[in-house]
Design a protein around this motif. Structure first.
Motif, PDB file in Angstrom:
ATOM      1  N   TYR A 145       0.856  -1.191   0.000  1.00  0.00           N
ATOM      2  CA  TYR A 145       0.000   0.000   0.000  1.00  0.00           C
ATOM      3  C   TYR A 145       0.886   1.233   0.000  1.00  0.00           C
ATOM      4  CZ  TYR A 145      -3.335  -3.572   1.353  1.00  0.00           C
ATOM      5  OH  TYR A 145      -4.092  -4.714   1.371  1.00  0.00           O
ATOM      6  N   PHE A 150       1.037   5.211 -11.610  1.00  0.00           N
ATOM      7  CA  PHE A 150       0.842   3.932 -10.916  1.00  0.00           C
ATOM      8  C   PHE A 150       0.094   2.901 -11.747  1.00  0.00           C
ATOM      9  CE2 PHE A 150      -2.573   6.564  -9.032  1.00  0.00           C
ATOM     10  CZ  PHE A 150      -3.664   5.772  -9.277  1.00  0.00           C
ATOM     11  N   GLU A 151      -0.568   3.317 -12.812  1.00  0.00           N
ATOM     12  CA  GLU A 151      -1.213   2.353 -13.694  1.00  0.00           C
ATOM     13  C   GLU A 151      -0.200   1.325 -14.210  1.00  0.00           C
ATOM     14  OE1 GLU A 151      -3.947   1.267 -15.393  1.00  0.00           O
ATOM     15  OE2 GLU A 151      -5.186   2.321 -13.953  1.00  0.00           O
ATOM     16  N   LEU A 187       2.489   0.445 -12.735  1.00  0.00           N
ATOM     17  CA  LEU A 187       3.224  -0.174 -11.630  1.00  0.00           C
ATOM     18  C   LEU A 187       2.388  -1.186 -10.877  1.00  0.00           C
ATOM     19  CD1 LEU A 187       5.031   2.685  -9.677  1.00  0.00           C
ATOM     20  CD2 LEU A 187       6.084   0.844 -10.961  1.00  0.00           C
ATOM     21  N   THR A 188       1.740  -2.103 -11.581  1.00  0.00           N
ATOM     22  CA  THR A 188       0.853  -2.991 -10.843  1.00  0.00           C
ATOM     23  C   THR A 188       1.609  -3.951  -9.941  1.00  0.00           C
ATOM     24  OG1 THR A 188       0.793  -4.438 -12.739  1.00  0.00           O
ATOM     25  CG2 THR A 188      -0.991  -2.880 -12.528  1.00  0.00           C
ATOM     26  N   LEU A 215       0.591  -3.541  -6.156  1.00  0.00           N
ATOM     27  CA  LEU A 215       0.423  -2.202  -5.588  1.00  0.00           C
ATOM     28  C   LEU A 215      -1.049  -1.840  -5.446  1.00  0.00           C
ATOM     29  CD1 LEU A 215       1.503   0.595  -4.753  1.00  0.00           C
ATOM     30  CD2 LEU A 215       1.514   1.215  -7.170  1.00  0.00           C
ATOM     31  N   ASN A 216      -1.435  -1.415  -4.252  1.00  0.00           N
ATOM     32  CA  ASN A 216      -2.715  -0.747  -4.034  1.00  0.00           C
ATOM     33  C   ASN A 216      -2.384   0.683  -3.637  1.00  0.00           C
ATOM     34  OD1 ASN A 216      -5.112  -3.188  -2.669  1.00  0.00           O
ATOM     35  ND2 ASN A 216      -3.927  -3.184  -4.552  1.00  0.00           N
ATOM     36  N   VAL A 217      -3.056   1.644  -4.256  1.00  0.00           N
ATOM     37  CA  VAL A 217      -2.731   3.042  -3.999  1.00  0.00           C
ATOM     38  C   VAL A 217      -3.758   3.638  -3.049  1.00  0.00           C
ATOM     39  CG1 VAL A 217      -2.505   5.313  -5.043  1.00  0.00           C
ATOM     40  CG2 VAL A 217      -1.526   3.324  -6.170  1.00  0.00           C
TER      41      VAL A 217
END
Lengths: 504, 504
Positions: free
Chosen positions: A28, A41-42, A44-45, A60-62
């Protein structure tokens, strides 16, 4: 490339969020952190997260709320455990280099054959936690539907064995048994352990808890004794008594299997290849040398046709041989539950009746246990072919099996008697006729709705068998529950399903 | 059953956590909440979450920290959006009834054929968000590796069209084009729109942004004009000018595709069936009637062989016909980038040079645009076969295409001139010889490392083509970046990869 990527990494302070994600590694990060902003971040999964001594791959969760403050980073519990983070640690995040083994997963999706090296790389990365649920599901799916040949299943099994701990009991012969699920009440394992250990074989049995059934062997045995033992305690019990019946959850044998099996459950599929690799890798890693596999066949069992069972038997024996296991597969009747009880305590009662040679002991359960114990005794080479069942029977009738059972329970810390649940209702035949069908799945569901296995004494006590001639009003089974509410749920299911037991 | 399940539901207060999970519906609950305790959260991997007017299915993450307080529940942003929750709302959680369409996914895993009804149920549930990433990945994988026949691809495409909005332009002929990715710089779309709209056809073009490439058409056009328009604004532009070039992200056409494509990217696969269904469902839902598909073929393009391209062409045309689209597939040269610029602003410069008939306009880009515009003009039936390219050329040389281009940009809100990035470095030939190969993937990666598409003016300006005779020291290409750091990343990649351009 790696250098430039590392330069692009960012340092953030770990904050404990305590989020359990069902095993997936999730990281997170705030949307305004350096890495998210500079890379978008799209894209950067999946990223790499490192601390001073190791690193993991995580999805990744933003976060856009103040759950994280500026400069903070969070991890799912699975990720935190893998990274062994403690409080207030500083973590570094960086780009993920490509996971090479995914090219083998893609090759399998495109119907190519994989070899040992490919499976080994895949399984190693899975155990590392480098695969997201998306990757795991693709691997499972690409291997399902008969897309693995028997050589591939052997290679997959070997890779799974190599991925975790491997036990060694310093015995020439270590026996084990496994039942390819789906039959309620069929609790032969504790009986088989008691018989073969009393006979003098070594059977260090680890079992699972129920995930979708009303009881696993570990749930049933927990009614009677302690099943959560450390490795050292298990070794001591086995050395003293020649056998044990413990929960296998902490053993770290074939750890890839624990990951893959959750994905298979989510998809509700059981592919032949994964099934064989799962069972045989666990047995081999547990140090077994001789294994009997029970495949119950029936329309509402896991294996539904004799043809499927024969194919599975054939492949199980080939793969067993390939990984150095002496495997014997027994195809049994899977058309109805075995024993009378369905649910932990009710099954424990059946087991004790058989061991004590009581007159109302369920004969079907006893016969099934004798068959499997007999096969193991024969497989070990200690008696001639055809004498196994007879030998097993002597061990039971002499009382030696019961004695051994109590001794193992005591070695595991206690022996407790099972008790019945306080709430019950009797289900009686609504008409006369012949008992044509018992739906294994539906009767298992009914037992679960009554509270099993969380409520140890809940479940079903069966009074009838297939082909019995039934009189209207005759007792078919009794539903037990620990609360009136649970009894009502079960009853409601019974009332809306008239094909749990079919009388015609 | 539904009634008893609902009785078991729990009520919790929504807390905004602001967690973006890349589209997956996730529900966050405390481990001590009623439902977790009573059911055991291992069994509860997917649950139903409801508010006063609707409900969703979500994956459960269990929280053990004070991120959630007693009685609170959180949702991922995707889940919150789908449920349309506002602050302080009360949500109800309950058991998940089985998702029926997953039985079709399982059937596909076991190599069975699916029909329209099956695909329709699957796609409907996917759009609802009822599938976890595990389910989505299994569906994608089970359909990959040529496991869909052409009838199944047609049915899947129809189901995807039906799953979202469908635009209607009230025109007999609405044209569109699509390129099966993988070729850097190949920015023909804005040229084709300008030509065919100037010619009098209707081309309401929606485009994507880059996900893994250095520029998408929407990124390039955003340099020159506004691309994020509302549906009403798009309609107004198209009615006035006959064409547009806007970002398609908000259109909700074939919404299942947006979900599936993310899973395909995570797996890095492009299955033929999903590719065809993706492209043609978007085109049909956008109200197109006549579509030209460009398939560049080359060793480092997406489609690597003429044979694959022919098969794709054949299936595209059959499926197009099945869903009521007039589809023409053109197989083109995919062995090198098209045009000189790679990156949003650099590509925009190429486009303007072609439209303005400048002497240094990239001829390859112009010819590719004329071919595709010509095919569209022929497909519309307005000129006889073989006259399309010639007609398109007249529209360019007359200046009408440029005029139309400016008019559309102005209708979309602005026309801005592209600018070059301030940092640059010239890459020169290290030896003399013939230019044998350009690696499309590596040159795209180089452009991305220089900052494209986030840095609009970053990228590559190519000076050479395949088969050129090169002198040592001759300028091959110029790298542009908006910061010295990004220029260095790109340069480092260049220095460690000597096969981006091969001279022998």
């Amino acid at each position: 490339m790696k250098n430039s990527m590392e330069e692009k990494s960012s340092t953030l302070k770990y904050k404990h969020l305590g989020i359990y994600t069902q095993n997936e590694h999730v990281v997170y990060m705030r949307e305004d952190c350096h890495v998210c902003v500079s890379e978008g971040f799209e894209a950067l999964t999946r990223i790499r997260v490192s601390n001073f001594n190791t690193s993991i791959v995580a999805s990744l969760n933003v976060i856009t709320s103040d759950v994280l403050l500026d400069g903070e980073i969070g991890l799912s519990e699975a990720a935190a455990k893998k990274l062994k983070v403690s409080g207030n640690e500083t973590l570094r995040v960086s780009h993920l280099e490509p996971i090479d083994s995914l090219s083998y997963v893609r090759a399998k999706i495109y119907n190519q054959k994989l070899d040992y090296m490919a499976f080994d790389e895949i399984i190693t990365d899975i155990v590392e936690g480098d695969y997201s649920n998306i990757h795991l599901s693709a691997f499972i799916t690409a291997c399902a539907g008969n897309r693995l040949d028997v050589n591939e299943i052997s290679d997959l099994t070997k890779a799974m064995i190599a991925s975790g701990k491997q036990l060694n009991w310093n015995k020439e012969i270590v026996v084990d048994k496994h039942c390819i699920g789906g039959l309620p009440g069929n609790r032969t394992t504790p009986l088989v352990v008691a018989i073969v250990a009393a006979y003098g074989l070594t059977m260090p049995k680890t079992s699972s808890r129920a995930i979708t059934s009303p009881a696993g062997t570990a749930d049933t045995m927990e009614v009677l004794t302690n099943v959560t033992l450390s490795s050292e305690e298990i070794t001591a019990v086995v050395e003293k008594e020649g056998g044990c019946f413990v929960w296998g959850g902490t053993a770290q044998l074939s750890p890839a299997d624990d990951v893959l099996i959750k994905i298979e459950k989510a998809l509700d599929i059981d592919s032949e290849g994964q099934l064989i690799a799962s069972v045989l890798s666990k047995k081999s890693a547990a140090g077994s040398t001789h294994v009997v596999i029970d495949i119950p066949v029936g329309k509402t069992a896991k294996v539904r046709s004799e043809e499927m069972a024969q194919k599975l038997k054939n492949h199980m024996e080939i793969v067993g041989n390939a990984v150095g296991l002496n495997v014997k597969v027994v195809i049994t009747d899977g058309t109805q539950p075995v024993g009378r009880g369905i649910g932990p305590a009710l099954e424990a009662i059946d087991i004790l009746k058989v061991l004590k040679n009581e007159t109302d002991a369920p004969i079907d359960l006893m016969e099934r246990a004798l068959l499997l114990a007999g096969e193991l005794i024969e497989l070990s080479g200690k008696v001639e072919k055809g004498k196994g069942t007879e030998t097993a029977k002597e061990v039971i009738t002499s009382g030696k099996a019961y004695e051994k059972f109590l001794a193992i329970c005591k070695a595991q810390g206690r022996f407790s008697k099972p008790v019945l649940a306080p709430y019950k209702i009797e289900i009686r035949a609504e008409k006369s006729g012949s008992l044509k069908r018992i739906d294994n799945r539906k009767i298992a569901k009914l037992a679960k709705l009554s509270g099993a296995p969380q409520s140890k004494s809940a479940g079903i006590l069966l009074n009838v068998h297939l082909n019995d001639e039934i009189e209207k009003g005759q007792l078919l089974y009794t539903l037990f529950a620990e609360s009136q509410g649970e009894l009502n749920y079960a009853l409601e299911y019974y009332e809306s399903h008239n094909d749990i037991i079919t009388i015609e």
